[in-house]
Design an enzyme around this catalytic site. Structure first.
Site, PDB file in Angstrom:
ATOM      1  N   THR A 243       0.875  -1.171   0.000  1.00  0.00           N
ATOM      2  CA  THR A 243       0.000   0.000   0.000  1.00  0.00           C
ATOM      3  C   THR A 243       0.901   1.207   0.000  1.00  0.00           C
ATOM      4  O   THR A 243       2.075   1.091   0.345  1.00  0.00           O
ATOM      5  CB  THR A 243      -0.832  -0.002   1.316  1.00  0.00           C
ATOM      6  N   GLY A 273      -9.866  -3.506   2.972  1.00  0.00           N
ATOM      7  CA  GLY A 273      -8.949  -3.519   4.111  1.00  0.00           C
ATOM      8  C   GLY A 273      -9.048  -2.207   4.857  1.00  0.00           C
ATOM      9  O   GLY A 273     -10.108  -1.552   4.895  1.00  0.00           O
ATOM     10  N   ASP A 274      -7.925  -1.783   5.433  1.00  0.00           N
ATOM     11  CA  ASP A 274      -7.909  -0.552   6.219  1.00  0.00           C
ATOM     12  C   ASP A 274      -7.773   0.705   5.357  1.00  0.00           C
ATOM     13  O   ASP A 274      -8.147   1.797   5.785  1.00  0.00           O
ATOM     14  CB  ASP A 274      -6.760  -0.588   7.239  1.00  0.00           C
ATOM     15  N   THR A 294       0.469   0.849   6.410  1.00  0.00           N
ATOM     16  CA  THR A 294       0.543  -0.210   5.405  1.00  0.00           C
ATOM     17  C   THR A 294       0.724  -1.514   6.170  1.00  0.00           C
ATOM     18  O   THR A 294       1.354  -1.530   7.224  1.00  0.00           O
ATOM     19  CB  THR A 294       1.730  -0.011   4.441  1.00  0.00           C
ATOM     20  N   GLY A 297      -4.357  -5.203   6.912  1.00  0.00           N
ATOM     21  CA  GLY A 297      -5.480  -4.278   7.008  1.00  0.00           C
ATOM     22  C   GLY A 297      -6.490  -4.647   8.074  1.00  0.00           C
ATOM     23  O   GLY A 297      -6.982  -3.788   8.810  1.00  0.00           O
TER      24      GLY A 297
HETATM   25  N1  GLY Z   1      -3.185  -2.460   4.191  1.00  0.00           N
HETATM   26  C1  GLY Z   1      -3.744  -2.792   2.962  1.00  0.00           C
HETATM   27  C2  GLY Z   1      -4.749  -3.839   3.022  1.00  0.00           C
HETATM   28  O1  GLY Z   1      -4.769  -4.650   3.937  1.00  0.00           O
HETATM   29  O2  GLY Z   1      -5.563  -3.890   2.136  1.00  0.00           O
END
Ligand code: GLY
Length: 415
Positions: A243, A273-274, A294, A297
């Site tokens: 990310t 995700g996050d 990153t 997530g």
């Molecule tokens: N941190 C990115 C995801 O988990 O999608």
């Protein structure tokens, strides 16, 4: 009597004015700003971002120095990887979901106007960071997802395009074949190249060498170029959560933050995700600071990582202490069970309104010699190594079956 949206806005504004004029005493109940609001102004602009943003930071910094907006500077950083077909964790060329479709997530916060925008699971639109900004600029909403977000982007003039590059399609095909002992993908028994499952007589390390070599051979058969074949195998064995986050501070003390991603490789369609979650993947309050994430997530959503970090700074913690505290919450969610914690990782990028910053991570990196790094520009552009909470390296997910440590460490394999 019915109200249109426009009437409602007018009435609300009028109500607010009346309340302000008519009831000044109510203001006395608003708590005083905490001490962080008085933090000294920065000496110079600062940009902090994930390592993949490095090539774009110098130009963004010059834009910022020239008076450019903080969010527009952050977008200049993350748009580079979004446009680059060879970066397979974000934008064009991002690794697809389990059905071979690229789905992107992004969110942003604009400190000077205290606005936020977000999009999740968007298909066919490359620059979701800019679409997230367009959400707050052109709608009364904060978050749009899926088909609605795509239609909004097209209405705003973003081109629809195929985001699945040939390389990412081949990695996805390789992943399908890696899992083909449990489905109907990959060569069937009628195929002259079909091999029965390897006998268990060999030690784990040898079985894995065979398996990795078979995968590498399949990558070659799919037309993946020789110097990328092992990298493709690695992406199949350990689906990435790469990310990019970027936080920006200018000389006036204005701040913005943005996060964009193609999310977890080979995820279920619709999984967010996050990164599109305001408060998890990104949070900015220019009275205090900005943070982004990153990594895993799902784990970050559960601790509202970016928001927790900014609130920690609001209450007096340094950027590093604030980030470490969020990481400790992840550890707490697993009762410090290292067996489980080894299968996740997290990096936080943290910038306080006075220009102090930190990069912190759960584990040192994925293997010796490959620490988590982040990018800083505060007049000098450089990489820095993030400070880990735990000593050691993450073991990537899914753990089926465990790759022997000696193979993970061996740079010939999987690097
Ligand atoms: N941190 C990115 C995801 O988990 O999608």
């Amino acid at each position: 009597m019915t109200f249109s949206r426009r009437d409602f806005v007018k009435t609300s504004v009028l109500g607010a004015v009346v309340a302000k004029v008519g009831a000044p005493a109510a203001l006395a109940e608003v708590p005083a700003q905490d001490h962080n609001a008085e933090t000294a102004a920065p000496k110079h602009p600062v940009i902090i971002c994930a390592h993949v943003g490095y090539p774009y930071v110098e130009a963004a910094y010059a834009f910022l120095k020239g008076g450019g907006d903080t969010l527009d500077a952050a977008i200049r950083v993350v748009k580079g990887p979004e446009d680059d077909p060879n970066v397979d964790t974000v934008g064009l060329g991002g690794l697809p979901n389990e059905e071979g479709v690229v789905e992107l997530d992004a969110c942003c916060m604009h400190g000077p106007t205290r606005r936020a925008g977000s999009v999740g699971a968007v298909r066919n639109i490359k620059n979701v960071s800019m679409v997230a900004k367009a959400v707050f600029e052109h709608t009364g909403h904060v978050m749009l997802v899926g088909e609605g977000a795509e239609r909004f982007a097209v209405a705003m003039g973003f081109p629809r395009e195929n985001l699945l590059t040939d390389r990412s399609r081949k990695i996805w095909l390789l992943w399908k074949e890696f899992n083909s002992d449990r489905d109907w993908w990959g060569p069937g028994m009628a195929d002259p190249h079909w091999l029965p499952p390897a006998p268990d007589a060999k030690p784990q390390a040898e079985l894995w060498r065979d398996r990795i070599e078979q995968l590498r051979q399949r990558a070659a058969d799919l037309g993946i170029e020789p110097d990328f074949q092992m990298a493709a195998v690695r992406r199949v064995l350990f689906p990435s959560t790469g990310t990019i986050h970027c936080s920006v501070l200018n000389e006036k003390g204005e701040m913005s933050g943005i996060t964009t991603t193609s999310g977890l490789a080979f995820k279920l369609p619709g999984r967010c995700g996050d990164s599109p979650v305001i408060g998890a993947g990104c949070y900015t309050d220019q009275d205090v600071g900005s943070a982004g994430a990153t990594g895993s997530g799902e784990e970050n959503i559960k601790v509202a990582g970016a928001h927790s970090i900014v609130e920690n700074m609001r209450h007096g913690m340094s950027p590093q202490e604030a980030g470490m505290d969020a990481l400790k919450r992840i550890v707490r969610n697993y009762n410090s069970d290292m067996t489980k914690l080894h299968y996740m990782d997290m990096t936080y990028y943290i910038l306080r309104k006075d220009g102090a910053y930190a990069g912190v991570c759960l584990w040192e990196g994925s293997s010796a010699g490959h620490p988590h790094r982040f990018v800083v520009h505060d007049g000098t552009l450089r990489y820095q190594v993030a400070t880990p909470l735990l000593k050691g390296f993450s073991q990537e997910w899914p753990p089926i079956p465990t790759v022997p440590e000696e193979l993970k460490k061996d740079s010939v394999y999987l690097k």
